[in-house]
Design a protein around this motif. Structure first.
Motif, short mmCIF file in Angstrom:
data_model
loop_
_atom_site.label_atom_id
_atom_site.label_comp_id
_atom_site.label_asym_id
_atom_site.label_seq_id
_atom_site.Cartn_x
_atom_site.Cartn_y
_atom_site.Cartn_z
N MET A 1 11.76 -2.93 -8.99
CA MET A 1 10.78 -3.00 -7.92
C MET A 1 9.47 -3.58 -8.45
SD MET A 1 12.53 -1.69 -5.43
CE MET A 1 14.17 -1.97 -6.11
N LEU A 2 8.76 -4.29 -7.61
CA LEU A 2 7.45 -4.81 -7.99
C LEU A 2 6.42 -3.68 -7.87
CD1 LEU A 2 5.68 -7.31 -8.72
CD2 LEU A 2 5.32 -7.58 -6.24
N ALA A 3 5.70 -3.44 -8.94
CA ALA A 3 4.73 -2.35 -8.95
C ALA A 3 3.37 -2.85 -8.46
CB ALA A 3 4.58 -1.78 -10.36
N ILE A 4 2.89 -2.28 -7.37
CA ILE A 4 1.58 -2.63 -6.82
C ILE A 4 0.55 -1.61 -7.31
CG2 ILE A 4 0.23 -2.94 -4.71
CD1 ILE A 4 2.34 -5.13 -5.26
N ALA A 5 -0.50 -2.13 -7.93
CA ALA A 5 -1.51 -1.25 -8.53
C ALA A 5 -2.66 -0.96 -7.57
CB ALA A 5 -2.07 -1.90 -9.80
N LYS A 6 -2.99 -1.91 -6.70
CA LYS A 6 -4.09 -1.69 -5.76
C LYS A 6 -3.97 -2.66 -4.60
CE LYS A 6 -7.33 -4.73 -8.25
NZ LYS A 6 -8.67 -4.83 -8.90
N ALA A 7 -4.75 -2.37 -3.55
CA ALA A 7 -4.77 -3.23 -2.38
C ALA A 7 -6.15 -3.19 -1.75
CB ALA A 7 -3.73 -2.79 -1.37
N LYS A 8 -6.59 -4.32 -1.22
CA LYS A 8 -7.87 -4.39 -0.53
C LYS A 8 -7.81 -5.53 0.47
CE LYS A 8 -12.10 -2.86 0.00
NZ LYS A 8 -12.36 -1.47 0.43
N GLY A 9 -8.23 -5.27 1.69
CA GLY A 9 -8.18 -6.30 2.72
C GLY A 9 -6.76 -6.76 2.94
N CYS A 10 -6.51 -8.04 2.75
CA CYS A 10 -5.16 -8.60 2.91
C CYS A 10 -4.45 -8.82 1.58
CB CYS A 10 -5.23 -9.92 3.67
SG CYS A 10 -5.84 -9.76 5.34
N ILE A 11 -5.03 -8.35 0.49
CA ILE A 11 -4.51 -8.66 -0.84
C ILE A 11 -3.87 -7.44 -1.50
CG2 ILE A 11 -5.10 -9.48 -3.15
CD1 ILE A 11 -5.28 -11.64 -1.00
N LEU A 12 -2.63 -7.63 -1.95
CA LEU A 12 -1.94 -6.66 -2.80
C LEU A 12 -2.02 -7.18 -4.24
CD1 LEU A 12 1.34 -6.27 -0.69
CD2 LEU A 12 -0.67 -4.78 -0.62
N THR A 13 -2.29 -6.30 -5.20
CA THR A 13 -2.38 -6.70 -6.60
C THR A 13 -1.37 -5.90 -7.42
OG1 THR A 13 -4.76 -7.10 -6.32
CG2 THR A 13 -3.92 -6.96 -8.58
N ASP A 14 -0.51 -6.62 -8.17
CA ASP A 14 0.52 -5.91 -8.92
C ASP A 14 0.00 -5.44 -10.28
OD1 ASP A 14 0.69 -8.00 -10.80
OD2 ASP A 14 2.50 -8.88 -9.90
#
Length: 422
Positions: free
Chosen positions: A25-38
């Motif tokens: 699975m792709l690990a997502i570390a944070k999100a803000k607005g429309c952006i997911l950051t792995d």
């Protein structure tokens, strides 16, 4: 230290996943607005609002501030025998934006429970009135959730195969078009003579899991009109379509005929925390209002009307009804329309369609719903920094309303790049 994606493999069983084929699975570390950051710092535009939930953007500061303040006042309390300000206030604000015939609200946890409750309302409504009806109607290729009642009325057997012998009685109706509506109405009226159909559950205008299939609103109105003539309870599953995605607060607002019951979740709490609601008319509620205890709707969830979830929903409604969000929705709609002019006649595009902020196109290729080619398409989008999740050969966009024009262009460009590859 092991990466998060490696640690995940040891204990976690993911939804809609065959782990032998897709172990990582792709690990997502944070999100803000429309952006997911792995976890490696790579960014992805969330083109589907994380399954249609985070419509005002991830980690929205306005919602966070409201929920944080509520956390310091009241976090959780049982909702049987108690009430609280966030739930009462949410009921008042939801009723303001729901279709005008809705009067009562029953809170629960997620989209499946919202529809499960709607199904129980339809069945028990007739039972309580001494008119026992045990058959439900639903559209072909419907999807209403993963609990047993919701599975029963869902028509996508890829999800339901092992369980079908345990389902409640359900019969199917074709989704309406200008060509088939007369035949649908004739067949349906003949079937209604048996007087055993309790309810009709439907996804108004857009069938999400059925690859964003969009049907004729005039035909749907004619079906609803006929069903109401025979006392059938109409249940609109607005779990996906609700809260602005169709250009109005609810897809049912596009129709002259209002449903008896409406199911809500997903964008209800703006992707912040889980919650659902099922609303109904006074007439439906009155069938349960009795001195007989057994006539009550005996359904409950531990986190029903959780104060934090109610607060997130209230903040979301405030955003939804603002001029700024209305303008954003109109901007996204116009942007999709412009993109459609660019793409609809491409030789690799079989068909395009749009309702509100939801845009979909079918590729002119044969594909399995969860096959290798679909996986390659998704991998391509992710490599371009765009999170889109094709439904077989259907690529759809349902981005947060706050998506920028630049981000939309990047989504569109990633789709055009796919057309050059297949």
């Amino acid at each position: 230290m092991k990466k998060l994606s490696d640690r995940d493999k040891k204990h976690i069983w993911h939804p809609l996943t065959q782990h032998k084929l897709h172990p990582t699975m792709l690990a997502i570390a944070k999100a803000k607005g429309c952006i997911l950051t792995d976890e490696d710092g790579k960014e992805y535009i969330d083109g589907i609002s994380s399954w249609y939930t985070s419509v005002y953007g991830h980690c929205n500061d306005f919602i966070i501030e409201r929920v944080y303040a509520q956390m310091q006042q009241l976090d959780q309390v049982v909702f049987s025998g108690f009430t609280h300000e966030p739930a009462v206030k949410l009921s008042e604000e939801l009723i303001k934006i729901l279709p005008s015939n809705q009067e009562k609200l029953f809170f629960s946890d997620n989209g499946s429970t919202a529809t499960e409750i709607g199904i129980k309302m339809a069945l028990q409504y007739h039972f309580n009135r001494g008119d026992r009806r045990n058959v439900l109607l639903a559209f072909d290729n419907a999807f209403h959730g993963d609990t047993f009642g919701a599975m029963s009325v869902s028509g996508l057997s890829v999800y339901n195969g092992p369980f079908e012998e345990f389902f409640i009685a359900v019969e199917r109706v074709a989704t309406p078009t200008k060509e088939n509506i007369s035949a649908i109405l004739e067949k349906l009226e003949n079937r209604l003579q048996k007087n055993d159909i309790a309810g009709f559950i439907y996804e108004p205008l857009i069938q999400g899991a059925a690859a964003m299939q969009m049907h004729d609103p005039e035909g749907l109105e004619k079906i609803l009109t006929l069903l109401k003539k025979y006392g059938v309870i109409t249940v609109a599953d607005e779990v996906m379509t609700g809260f602005g995605k169709t250009g109005k607060y609810f897809a049912s607002d596009h129709l002259a005929i209002q449903p008896d019951v409406i199911c809500m979740s997903k964008a209800l709490t703006a992707g912040m925390v889980p919650m659902a609601a099922t609303s109904c008319t006074q007439q439906v509620y009155d069938a349960f209002f009795s001195t007989e205890i057994a006539k009550g709707l005996f359904h409950g969830h531990t986190y029903t009307a959780n104060p934090l979830a109610c607060t997130a929903a209230l903040a979301g409604i405030e955003l939804l009804t603002s001029k700024a969000m209305h303008d954003n929705i109109e901007r996204v709609i116009a942007s999709h329309q412009k993109f459609d002019l660019e793409i609809k006649d491409h030789p690799k595009v079989a068909r395009t369609r749009q309702t509100g902020t939801i845009y979909a196109l079918d590729l002119a290729v044969e594909m399995e719903r969860y096959g290798d080619l679909r996986d390659k398409l998704m991998a391509h989008f992710m490599s371009q920094g765009v999170f889109l999740r094709p439904l077989g050969s259907t690529i759809y966009i349902s981005a947060p309303y706050v998506v920028t024009n630049e981000q939309l262009r990047k989504i569109y460009d990633s789709i055009k790049a796919v057309l050059a590859l297949i």
